[in-house]
Every structure is written in C-alpha cells, then in structure tokens.
Design an enzyme around this catalytic site. Structure first.
Site: not given
Ligand code: IMP
Length: 173
Positions: A97-98, A101, A150, A163
C-alpha cells in the site's frame, strides 16, 4: 492562480534508505520462500518498484485496484476496480500500500484476499497516518509514520497529479 507550491516532508535519499531497510527486513523474514507482492493501484507503484529491488527472493507481482466512496454515513465504502490476474491460493502474499489513512481500503482488501486462501497474508505500507484511522487495522511493515497532512509525490497524487515527484511533499495552500 499562481504555480502550486509544496514543501519537502521526506527527501528522496531518506526514502531510498528506508525502502532498502524494509526490503532487507522482508527478504530476511521470508528467506527460503517465494512471494506474491500485490501492489494497490495506483499510489503504490513507485514504492513497489523500489522495494522489490531490495528483495532477493523469487517473487511475482500482481496489481489490484480500489475506489472508495463517501456516502452519507460515516463509513466509506470500498470497491474493486481491478482484480488480480492469477490466483494466490497457498501463496505467501504481501499486500503493498502507499498509505494507510482511514484504514478502510486495507481492511477491505485484507478481507478480499483472505477469501482466496493464501498461505499467509501480510501488508507493507510506505506511509501510515494513524491519527486518521476509522477502523482498527495495522500494517505489518511500515516505512514512515506521519502526522495528519495531505502528502503528494513518490507515487501519491492530488487529483491524479504529482505522482512523479521524487520527494514526499506537502502541498501548500
Ligand atoms: P484509506 O483511507 O486508508 O482507505 O486510504 C485510501 C487511499 O487514499 C490511499 O491508498 C491513498 O491512495 C489515498 N490517500 C490517503 N491519504 C493520502 C494523502 O495524504 N495523499 C495522497 N493520497 C492519500
């Protein structure tokens, strides 16, 4: 409107150093085994590409895609946009995962992949933003834990842009 400005949060060199450490740790933990690394599109592509260069094990790469929806309730919904190409049954799987969040994506994907009966399933996330968590979920390997900001670059986007930045940056208002 002027040109967008951003400040560097984690410079390229520090990222490379940490990614190498993670790769070596993973290679050690999975020594003697082979791996299926599943990158979550699109944000993980750069991290995955760098990480695997430090994992000297037989491995194959798969990609999976998700999309999240924000409804009127507090819990967001996650949906698959791209599935794996090949089965992962009886394989050692590492989900890449990147960023974790809210945790909704990771939680959803863990459930989806568990149903395919891998031999093992662990996760590696480049970033973790624990203060934003809406669901109790953790990465097994985490590159950096960051504050609630962010971030863009190193694969992460704002509106599909940035990116390609080498450093992890914060977009300034
Ligand atoms: P989740 O909220 O953990 O489900 O994350 C979903 C997706 O939101 C991540 O895989 C990222 O691609 C994107 N994301 C969450 N926070 C950030 C951020 O700070 N920058 C860019 N993308 C984000």
């Amino acid at each position: 409107m002027g040109a967008p400005r951003f400040e560097v949060l984690i410079p390229h060199e520090r990222i490379q150093q940490r990614v190498a450490e993670l790769g070596r740790q993973i290679a050690q933990d999975y020594a003697g085994r082979s791996l299926v690394m599943v990158g979550v599109l699109k944000g993980s592509f750069m991290f995955l590409a760098d990480l695997i260069r430090h994992i000297d094990l037989p491995l194959r790469i798969e990609f999976i895609g998700t999309k999240s929806y924000e409804g009127t309730t507090t819990t967001g919904q996650v949906q698959l946009t791209k599935d794996l190409d090949r089965p992962i049954q009886d394989e050692d799987v590492l989900l890449v995962e990147d960023i974790i969040d809210t945790g909704l994506t990771l939680n959803y994907l863990k459930h989806v992949l568990e149903q395919r009966e891998p031999r093992s399933l662990k996760t590696v996330a480049f970033l973790d933003k624990p203060s934003r968590r809406r669901i109790e979920v953790q990465g097994d390997y985490v590159g950096f834990t960051i504050e609630d900001r962010f971030v863009i670059g190193y694969g992460l986007d704002y509106d599909q842009r940035y990116r390609n930045l080498k450093d992890l940056c914060v977009l300034l208002p």
